[in-house]
Design a protein around this motif. Sequence first.
Motif, PDB file in Angstrom:
ATOM      1  N   GLY A  15       0.790  -1.220   0.000  1.00 39.57           N
ATOM      2  CA  GLY A  15       0.000   0.000   0.000  1.00 39.57           C
ATOM      3  C   GLY A  15       0.823   1.270   0.000  1.00 39.57           C
ATOM      4  O   GLY A  15       0.283   2.364  -0.228  1.00 39.57           O
ATOM      5  N   GLY A  16       2.112   1.141   0.219  1.00 39.87           N
ATOM      6  CA  GLY A  16       2.988   2.302   0.261  1.00 39.87           C
ATOM      7  C   GLY A  16       3.467   2.724  -1.120  1.00 39.87           C
ATOM      8  O   GLY A  16       3.029   2.180  -2.141  1.00 39.87           O
ATOM      9  N   SER A  17       4.375   3.708  -1.113  1.00 36.71           N
ATOM     10  CA  SER A  17       4.878   4.282  -2.367  1.00 36.71           C
ATOM     11  C   SER A  17       6.389   4.372  -2.355  1.00 36.71           C
ATOM     12  O   SER A  17       7.018   4.481  -1.288  1.00 36.71           O
ATOM     13  CB  SER A  17       4.304   5.694  -2.574  1.00 36.71           C
ATOM     14  OG  SER A  17       2.907   5.677  -2.682  1.00 36.71           O
ATOM     15  N   LEU A  18       6.961   4.327  -3.544  1.00 35.63           N
ATOM     16  CA  LEU A  18       8.382   4.576  -3.762  1.00 35.63           C
ATOM     17  C   LEU A  18       8.533   5.311  -5.083  1.00 35.63           C
ATOM     18  O   LEU A  18       7.714   5.130  -5.992  1.00 35.63           O
ATOM     19  CB  LEU A  18       9.181   3.274  -3.825  1.00 35.63           C
ATOM     20  CG  LEU A  18       9.549   2.556  -2.538  1.00 35.63           C
ATOM     21  CD1 LEU A  18      10.237   1.221  -2.858  1.00 35.63           C
ATOM     22  CD2 LEU A  18      10.440   3.399  -1.651  1.00 35.63           C
ATOM     23  N   TYR A  80      12.099   8.788 -14.156  1.00 31.72           N
ATOM     24  CA  TYR A  80      11.532   8.402 -12.858  1.00 31.72           C
ATOM     25  C   TYR A  80      10.453   7.332 -13.029  1.00 31.72           C
ATOM     26  O   TYR A  80       9.837   7.214 -14.079  1.00 31.72           O
ATOM     27  CB  TYR A  80      10.907   9.620 -12.181  1.00 31.72           C
ATOM     28  CG  TYR A  80      11.850  10.773 -11.984  1.00 31.72           C
ATOM     29  CD1 TYR A  80      11.847  11.853 -12.863  1.00 31.72           C
ATOM     30  CD2 TYR A  80      12.732  10.803 -10.907  1.00 31.72           C
ATOM     31  CE1 TYR A  80      12.702  12.920 -12.688  1.00 31.72           C
ATOM     32  CE2 TYR A  80      13.590  11.874 -10.728  1.00 31.72           C
ATOM     33  CZ  TYR A  80      13.568  12.924 -11.618  1.00 31.72           C
ATOM     34  OH  TYR A  80      14.428  13.982 -11.440  1.00 31.72           O
ATOM     35  N   LEU A  81      10.245   6.598 -11.949  1.00 26.86           N
ATOM     36  CA  LEU A  81       9.114   5.692 -11.877  1.00 26.86           C
ATOM     37  C   LEU A  81       8.464   5.884 -10.517  1.00 26.86           C
ATOM     38  O   LEU A  81       9.015   5.468  -9.497  1.00 26.86           O
ATOM     39  CB  LEU A  81       9.538   4.235 -12.069  1.00 26.86           C
ATOM     40  CG  LEU A  81       8.380   3.237 -12.152  1.00 26.86           C
ATOM     41  CD1 LEU A  81       7.580   3.459 -13.437  1.00 26.86           C
ATOM     42  CD2 LEU A  81       8.881   1.796 -12.062  1.00 26.86           C
ATOM     43  N   GLN A  82       7.325   6.552 -10.515  1.00 24.24           N
ATOM     44  CA  GLN A  82       6.555   6.728  -9.289  1.00 24.24           C
ATOM     45  C   GLN A  82       5.669   5.504  -9.105  1.00 24.24           C
ATOM     46  O   GLN A  82       4.864   5.182  -9.986  1.00 24.24           O
ATOM     47  CB  GLN A  82       5.689   7.988  -9.370  1.00 24.24           C
ATOM     48  CG  GLN A  82       4.794   8.193  -8.165  1.00 24.24           C
ATOM     49  CD  GLN A  82       5.572   8.493  -6.904  1.00 24.24           C
ATOM     50  OE1 GLN A  82       6.481   9.320  -6.904  1.00 24.24           O
ATOM     51  NE2 GLN A  82       5.233   7.809  -5.806  1.00 24.24           N
ATOM     52  N   MET A  83       5.830   4.831  -7.976  1.00 24.83           N
ATOM     53  CA  MET A  83       5.098   3.594  -7.727  1.00 24.83           C
ATOM     54  C   MET A  83       4.208   3.786  -6.505  1.00 24.83           C
ATOM     55  O   MET A  83       4.701   4.026  -5.402  1.00 24.83           O
ATOM     56  CB  MET A  83       6.083   2.437  -7.494  1.00 24.83           C
ATOM     57  CG  MET A  83       7.082   2.260  -8.624  1.00 24.83           C
ATOM     58  SD  MET A  83       8.127   0.805  -8.428  1.00 24.83           S
ATOM     59  CE  MET A  83       9.051   1.252  -6.971  1.00 24.83           C
ATOM     60  N   ASN A  84       2.905   3.691  -6.706  1.00 23.78           N
ATOM     61  CA  ASN A  84       1.924   3.839  -5.630  1.00 23.78           C
ATOM     62  C   ASN A  84       1.164   2.534  -5.432  1.00 23.78           C
ATOM     63  O   ASN A  84       1.175   1.658  -6.308  1.00 23.78           O
ATOM     64  CB  ASN A  84       0.950   4.966  -5.959  1.00 23.78           C
ATOM     65  CG  ASN A  84       1.632   6.318  -6.107  1.00 23.78           C
ATOM     66  OD1 ASN A  84       2.635   6.610  -5.451  1.00 23.78           O
ATOM     67  ND2 ASN A  84       1.084   7.152  -6.975  1.00 23.78           N
ATOM     68  N   SER A  85       0.509   2.431  -4.302  1.00 27.34           N
ATOM     69  CA  SER A  85      -0.304   1.251  -3.996  1.00 27.34           C
ATOM     70  C   SER A  85       0.488  -0.034  -4.239  1.00 27.34           C
ATOM     71  O   SER A  85      -0.003  -0.974  -4.882  1.00 27.34           O
ATOM     72  CB  SER A  85      -1.587   1.254  -4.837  1.00 27.34           C
ATOM     73  OG  SER A  85      -2.332   2.428  -4.620  1.00 27.34           O
ATOM     74  N   LEU A  86       1.676  -0.080  -3.719  1.00 26.45           N
ATOM     75  CA  LEU A  86       2.556  -1.219  -3.972  1.00 26.45           C
ATOM     76  C   LEU A  86       2.014  -2.503  -3.364  1.00 26.45           C
ATOM     77  O   LEU A  86       1.366  -2.490  -2.296  1.00 26.45           O
ATOM     78  CB  LEU A  86       3.957  -0.924  -3.436  1.00 26.45           C
ATOM     79  CG  LEU A  86       4.776   0.007  -4.332  1.00 26.45           C
ATOM     80  CD1 LEU A  86       5.931   0.625  -3.551  1.00 26.45           C
ATOM     81  CD2 LEU A  86       5.289  -0.740  -5.550  1.00 26.45           C
ATOM     82  N   LYS A  87       2.284  -3.595  -4.068  1.00 26.17           N
ATOM     83  CA  LYS A  87       1.828  -4.918  -3.660  1.00 26.17           C
ATOM     84  C   LYS A  87       3.045  -5.832  -3.474  1.00 26.17           C
ATOM     85  O   LYS A  87       4.088  -5.599  -4.092  1.00 26.17           O
ATOM     86  CB  LYS A  87       0.923  -5.520  -4.738  1.00 26.17           C
ATOM     87  CG  LYS A  87      -0.267  -4.652  -5.112  1.00 26.17           C
ATOM     88  CD  LYS A  87      -1.032  -5.258  -6.274  1.00 26.17           C
ATOM     89  CE  LYS A  87      -2.203  -4.393  -6.685  1.00 26.17           C
ATOM     90  NZ  LYS A  87      -2.945  -4.981  -7.834  1.00 26.17           N
ATOM     91  N   VAL A 120      13.570  -3.469  -5.002  1.00 33.40           N
ATOM     92  CA  VAL A 120      12.334  -3.016  -4.375  1.00 33.40           C
ATOM     93  C   VAL A 120      11.699  -4.218  -3.689  1.00 33.40           C
ATOM     94  O   VAL A 120      11.475  -5.251  -4.329  1.00 33.40           O
ATOM     95  CB  VAL A 120      11.351  -2.427  -5.414  1.00 33.40           C
ATOM     96  CG1 VAL A 120       9.994  -2.166  -4.768  1.00 33.40           C
ATOM     97  CG2 VAL A 120      11.914  -1.152  -6.010  1.00 33.40           C
ATOM     98  N   THR A 121      11.445  -4.085  -2.387  1.00 36.14           N
ATOM     99  CA  THR A 121      10.831  -5.156  -1.626  1.00 36.14           C
ATOM    100  C   THR A 121       9.578  -4.623  -0.960  1.00 36.14           C
ATOM    101  O   THR A 121       9.635  -3.621  -0.245  1.00 36.14           O
ATOM    102  CB  THR A 121      11.790  -5.704  -0.567  1.00 36.14           C
ATOM    103  OG1 THR A 121      12.994  -6.160  -1.196  1.00 36.14           O
ATOM    104  CG2 THR A 121      11.149  -6.866   0.185  1.00 36.14           C
ATOM    105  N   VAL A 122       8.457  -5.294  -1.207  1.00 36.97           N
ATOM    106  CA  VAL A 122       7.178  -4.882  -0.634  1.00 36.97           C
ATOM    107  C   VAL A 122       6.721  -5.959   0.328  1.00 36.97           C
ATOM    108  O   VAL A 122       6.510  -7.110  -0.067  1.00 36.97           O
ATOM    109  CB  VAL A 122       6.117  -4.663  -1.729  1.00 36.97           C
ATOM    110  CG1 VAL A 122       4.830  -4.127  -1.108  1.00 36.97           C
ATOM    111  CG2 VAL A 122       6.630  -3.697  -2.793  1.00 36.97           C
ATOM    112  N   SER A 123       6.585  -5.591   1.579  1.00 36.21           N
ATOM    113  CA  SER A 123       6.181  -6.554   2.604  1.00 36.21           C
ATOM    114  C   SER A 123       4.662  -6.527   2.782  1.00 36.21           C
ATOM    115  O   SER A 123       4.015  -5.503   2.631  1.00 36.21           O
ATOM    116  CB  SER A 123       6.862  -6.237   3.917  1.00 36.21           C
ATOM    117  OG  SER A 123       6.457  -4.974   4.392  1.00 36.21           O
ATOM    118  N   SER A 124       4.123  -7.687   3.132  1.00 37.12           N
ATOM    119  CA  SER A 124       2.658  -7.786   3.301  1.00 37.12           C
ATOM    120  C   SER A 124       2.243  -7.487   4.722  1.00 37.12           C
ATOM    121  O   SER A 124       3.052  -7.349   5.617  1.00 37.12           O
ATOM    122  CB  SER A 124       2.201  -9.192   2.917  1.00 37.12           C
ATOM    123  OG  SER A 124       2.877 -10.154   3.679  1.00 37.12           O
TER     124      SER A 124
END
Length: 124
Positions: A15-18, A80-87, A120-124
Amino acid sequence: QVQLVESGGGLVQAGGSLKLSCAASRRTFSTDAMGWFRQAPGKAREFVAVISNSGDSTYYANSVKGRFTISTDNGKNTVYLQMNSLKPEDTAVYYCAGGRFGILILKTGRADYWGQGTQVTVSS
């Protein structure tokens, strides 16, 4: 030869952004299409997003459409790559790439130069 250096990767909760950045060693964006790809462990590298040299055209993978945005700052030779709502399934090494033959060619992964990648690591 163009050198690309990515930055901005890291660990984020779902749910976060990078925002990833990719700096080029010389001015390329006025002539070359630029893009982002990613590779998850045990999987092939896959297309994420591309932008034309004019910035007028973009393409996104269906899996990121509506969540990721690609953009360029020609004055800074940076994409750039704006990444929102990360899964969690977005977890991968993200690579920046450039191509001299347009976004449709670059979109297939046929790039003329690549960066070294950023995790990029997205934790649940």
